[in-house]
Motif scaffolding. Sequence first.
Motif, PDB file in Angstrom:
ATOM      1  N   ILE A 158       8.647   3.854   0.066  1.00  0.00           N
ATOM      2  CA  ILE A 158       8.184   3.606  -1.304  1.00  0.00           C
ATOM      3  C   ILE A 158       6.762   4.143  -1.465  1.00  0.00           C
ATOM      4  O   ILE A 158       5.901   3.953  -0.599  1.00  0.00           O
ATOM      5  N   PHE A 159       6.540   4.796  -2.610  1.00  0.00           N
ATOM      6  CA  PHE A 159       5.251   5.407  -2.899  1.00  0.00           C
ATOM      7  C   PHE A 159       4.916   5.216  -4.383  1.00  0.00           C
ATOM      8  O   PHE A 159       5.785   4.878  -5.199  1.00  0.00           O
ATOM      9  N   ARG A 185       3.320   1.892 -10.234  1.00  0.00           N
ATOM     10  CA  ARG A 185       4.640   2.382 -10.655  1.00  0.00           C
ATOM     11  C   ARG A 185       5.446   2.842  -9.425  1.00  0.00           C
ATOM     12  O   ARG A 185       5.793   4.014  -9.289  1.00  0.00           O
ATOM     13  N   PRO A 186       5.724   1.926  -8.505  1.00  0.00           N
ATOM     14  CA  PRO A 186       6.365   2.302  -7.234  1.00  0.00           C
ATOM     15  C   PRO A 186       7.775   2.865  -7.424  1.00  0.00           C
ATOM     16  O   PRO A 186       8.539   2.396  -8.273  1.00  0.00           O
ATOM     17  N   VAL A 187       8.091   3.899  -6.627  1.00  0.00           N
ATOM     18  CA  VAL A 187       9.435   4.485  -6.612  1.00  0.00           C
ATOM     19  C   VAL A 187       9.904   4.542  -5.151  1.00  0.00           C
ATOM     20  O   VAL A 187       9.102   4.729  -4.220  1.00  0.00           O
ATOM     21  N   ARG A 188      11.216   4.372  -4.962  1.00  0.00           N
ATOM     22  CA  ARG A 188      11.788   4.379  -3.608  1.00  0.00           C
ATOM     23  C   ARG A 188      12.631   5.638  -3.439  1.00  0.00           C
ATOM     24  O   ARG A 188      13.419   6.010  -4.304  1.00  0.00           O
ATOM     25  N   LEU A 247       0.828  -1.206   0.000  1.00  0.00           N
ATOM     26  CA  LEU A 247       0.000   0.000   0.000  1.00  0.00           C
ATOM     27  C   LEU A 247       0.865   1.260   0.000  1.00  0.00           C
ATOM     28  O   LEU A 247       1.927   1.298   0.631  1.00  0.00           O
ATOM     29  N   CYS A 248       0.368   2.264  -0.689  1.00  0.00           N
ATOM     30  CA  CYS A 248       1.021   3.578  -0.704  1.00  0.00           C
ATOM     31  C   CYS A 248       0.498   4.383   0.483  1.00  0.00           C
ATOM     32  O   CYS A 248      -0.718   4.469   0.696  1.00  0.00           O
TER      33      CYS A 248
END
Length: 272
Positions: A68-69, A59-62, A49-50
């Motif tokens: 991570i969001f 399209r998760p980014v760290r 979950l975001c």
Amino acid sequence: MSKDSLPPRPALHKGSHSRVFSEKNKCVWERSGGYDLSLFARPPDSNFLCSVCHGVLKRPVRLPCRHIFCKKCILRWLARQKTCPCCRKEVKRKKMVHVNKLQRTIGRLEVKCKNAEAGCLVTCPLAHRKGHQDSCPFELMACPNEGCTEQVPRGVLTEHRQQCLHGIQQRCPLGCGATLGPAERARHNCYRQLREAWGQRQEHSRTLVLCLLQRLRKLHRTTNLIHRQLAQLGDFLEDDTLLVSTRQEEAEATPENSIEAEVWGGQSQSGV
């Protein structure tokens, strides 16, 4: 799955009002960002979950702080604040990293068809959801018949087209042989069309006949003129023939001696 690839649980700040987002902000973020939880056949793991939109990561980014969001969520957040939504550490956009392994893992989660409420019971991996939608028999499709504005499920589209009043083709009941749709039948009158076509042909034929008559009259006048000229030419040739024959007869009747006497007489007179 390694711990580095999983997003941390949303962190809470100190104090009685320590939630990352107020309820008002939460409603705003839930309208965008990740996948809605209701899409999934089973409740997703909380690690997927975001913490911004509270949906499943898309399209998760760290960030450098390892939180991570969803890419869309964090970009919107950083447009207002330059810190991590969870730990409040300063963030630079260039330091964000796409978590492709996590994205593939989320793509394998089972989701329901978007037409589940309409009766579709199919579940498939999230990554294949679009492919199923393109063939789902419950997907609403616009009727292709011109003038029809109805949308019907793909599974009954063929039946609808056969019964659709905007698509039924029938032959003209008056017998002209034309194939007509409902809209065309309403304004079709082959008797009137044939009468108009016949009238146009008659008018065209009348014009051709008048043109031919004018040419025949002109030809008749020209022929008469040629006949008169030929007659005059014949008379002229006949008179000329008579004149020539008369002169020949006169020449034959005159003696040669008289001609010589006339010649010598003329010479003597000129000598005197």
